[in-house]
Design an enzyme around this catalytic site. Structure first.
Site, PDB file in Angstrom:
ATOM      1  N   LYS A 210       1.019  -1.212   0.381  1.00 40.80           N
ATOM      2  CA  LYS A 210      -0.215   0.127  -0.106  1.00 40.80           C
ATOM      3  C   LYS A 210       1.187   1.356  -0.104  1.00 40.80           C
ATOM      4  O   LYS A 210       0.621   2.437   1.125  1.00 40.80           O
ATOM      5  CB  LYS A 210      -1.030   0.119   1.004  1.00 40.80           C
ATOM      6  CG  LYS A 210      -1.939  -1.256   1.337  1.00 40.80           C
ATOM      7  CD  LYS A 210      -3.104  -0.728   0.538  1.00 40.80           C
ATOM      8  CE  LYS A 210      -4.008  -0.220   0.592  1.00 40.80           C
ATOM      9  NZ  LYS A 210      -5.242   0.912  -0.339  1.00 40.80           N
TER      10      LYS A 210
ATOM     11  N   ASP B 250      -5.356 -16.337   1.920  1.00 36.54           N
ATOM     12  CA  ASP B 250      -6.712 -17.418   2.388  1.00 36.54           C
ATOM     13  C   ASP B 250      -7.408 -16.839   0.865  1.00 36.54           C
ATOM     14  O   ASP B 250      -8.121 -17.588   0.582  1.00 36.54           O
ATOM     15  CB  ASP B 250      -7.349 -16.662   3.696  1.00 36.54           C
ATOM     16  CG  ASP B 250      -6.408 -17.285   4.412  1.00 36.54           C
ATOM     17  OD1 ASP B 250      -6.038 -18.284   4.794  1.00 36.54           O
ATOM     18  OD2 ASP B 250      -7.796 -17.689   5.349  1.00 36.54           O
TER      19      ASP B 250
HETATM   20  C1  IPM Z   1      -1.682 -18.126   8.942  1.00 37.03           C
HETATM   21  C2  IPM Z   1      -2.431 -18.248   9.918  1.00 37.03           C
HETATM   22  C3  IPM Z   1      -1.368 -17.557  10.819  1.00 37.03           C
HETATM   23  C4  IPM Z   1      -1.129 -15.977  10.655  1.00 37.03           C
HETATM   24  C5  IPM Z   1      -1.668 -17.998  12.685  1.00 37.03           C
HETATM   25  C6  IPM Z   1      -2.289 -19.251  12.682  1.00 37.03           C
HETATM   26  C7  IPM Z   1      -1.007 -17.195  13.738  1.00 37.03           C
HETATM   27  O1  IPM Z   1      -3.360 -17.812  10.111  1.00 37.03           O
HETATM   28  O2  IPM Z   1      -0.260 -19.737   8.934  1.00 37.03           O
HETATM   29  O3  IPM Z   1      -1.974 -18.220   8.063  1.00 37.03           O
HETATM   30  O4  IPM Z   1      -1.939 -15.180  10.732  1.00 37.03           O
HETATM   31  O5  IPM Z   1       0.414 -16.652   9.824  1.00 37.03           O
HETATM   32 MG    MG Z   2      -3.145 -16.961   7.663  1.00 38.33          MG
END
Ligand code: IPM
Ligand code: MG
Length: 366
Positions: free
Chosen positions: A191, A251
């Site tokens: 950003k 994600d």
């Molecule tokens: C990931 C998970 C972790 C992160 C958590 C479990 C700490 O979401 O590996 O993406 O935020 O990195």
């Molecule tokens: Mg994650």
């Protein structure tokens, strides 16, 4: 050279998916004469239950010595009440930080047999093959100052986004190296329109990019990147981004492929004395406490994480290809754990049933 591996199954579905990886490891020993010196230990809630800490110092020391660590998953509702400093996730973050695993590789690949599973239209995702490289040891996850402080008559929560040039440079270089071995396209996301750390990020990535003239480099604001990922994900090859944006964007990319139960990851650091990189492998899915212990979990992400270990830690790329092809075949044959069962049906299997099918496909590959 011996192949040492530390297995940390962790919590929730971690132990049951890891049991299937163990069978795959044994298969390579029996049928390919590739032996692994495997040890196992606790992490996350499981470690807290036994030692009162989500990662024992002895386990941390062991992790520093092996060729690779394979981690299942950490966390569960039982641990929500714990103090922040001993939550299961702190064990995982400590491993990443102390092993200095700065480059987190999160491939998002859409298997043909599963293209219907995506929440996006099939033609948008069919054949998708992108690699997100997330910076993993710095940024707002670790920056100081951090904490909850008193300010006047209220509290203030503070975290700090902080990147040094060398931290940006090393992850950028890892991403460009990967791009060179793939389709030679790299998109950096930050950003820079709002954050100074983003301005520096863009500057350093541009500078490193000059060393890779064959790679077509582009830059995108991370919010636009999120939008482009769901609009036309196939425009990307390698994406490089910071720790927090990488958490979110990966994600998002993962869900394009239909199921979180399919996605592996590799976290790589600097080379050790052996020449092998310090490395930890883990499925992207979490501990899924709602289905833990029921034989419903999909072990593929964890098995694919082991395939990444074959490729990046043990220099066994051809065996990684073999394992990935076996999984592709099993999916093409319609073998389905519950998370992969769609309207078109298929053969429903349990966690170990999926393991059986993959071992059979491996046998058939000989
Ligand atoms: C990931 C998970 C972790 C992160 C958590 C479990 C700490 O979401 O590996 O993406 O935020 O990195
Ligand atoms: Mg994650």
């Amino acid at each position: 050279m011996t192949n040492t591996l530390l297995i940390l199954p962790g919590d929730g579905i971690g132990p049951e998916v890891m049991a299937e990886v163990r069978r795959v490891i044994d298969w390579f020993g029996d049928k390919r004469s590739i032996a692994f010196d495997v040890s196992e230990d606790l992490v996350g809630g499981a470690a807290y239950d036994k030692h009162g800490t989500p990662l024992h110092d002895d386990t941390m020391a062991k992790a520093q010595e092996v060729d690779a660590v394979l981690l299942g998953a950490v966390g569960g509702p039982k641990y929500d009440v714990l103090d922040f400093s001993v939550k299961p996730e702190r064990g995982l973050l400590r491993l990443r930080k102390e092993m200095d695993l700065f480059a987190n590789l999160r491939p998002a690949q859409c298997f043909d047999a599963l293209a219907d599973f995506s929440s996006l239209k099939k033609d948008v995702v069919a054949g998708l093959d992108i690699m997100i490289v997330r910076e993993l040891t710095s940024g707002v996850y670790f920056g100081e100052p951090r904490g909850i402080f008193e300010e006047g008559n209220e509290r203030v929560g503070i975290n700090t986004q902080r990147y040094t040039e060398s931290e940006i440079e090393r992850v950028a270089r890892a991403a460009f190296e990967l791009a060179m071995r793939r389709n030679k396209k790299l998109c950096s996301m930050e950003k820079a329109n709002v954050m100074e750390s983003g301005i520096l990020w863009r500057e350093v990535v541009t500078r490193v990019g000059k060393e890779y003239p064959e790679v077509e480099t582009s830059h995108m604001y991370a919010d636009n990147g999120a939008m482009q990922l769901v609009r036309a994900p196939k425009q990307f090859d390698v994406i490089v981004t910071d720790n927090l944006f990488g958490d979110i964007l990966s994600d998002c990319a993962a869900m394009l492929t239909g199921s979180l139960g399919m996605l592996p990851s590799a976290s790589l650091g600097a080379p050790m004395a052996s020449g092998r990189p310090r490395a930890m492998y883990e499925p992207v899915h979490g501990s899924a406490p709602d289905i833990a212990g029921q034989g419903k979990a999909n072990p593929i992400a964890c098995i694919l994480s082991f395939a990444m270990a074959l490729r990046y830690s043990y220099d066994l790329g051809a065996e990684a290809d073999r394992l990935e092809a076996a999984i592709e075949k099993v999916l093409a044959d319609g073998v389905r754990t519950a998370d992969l069962m769609g309207p078109e049906g298929g053969t429903p299997v349990s966690t170990s049933g999926m393991g059986d099918a993959i071992l059979a496909a491996l046998d058939a590959s000989l």
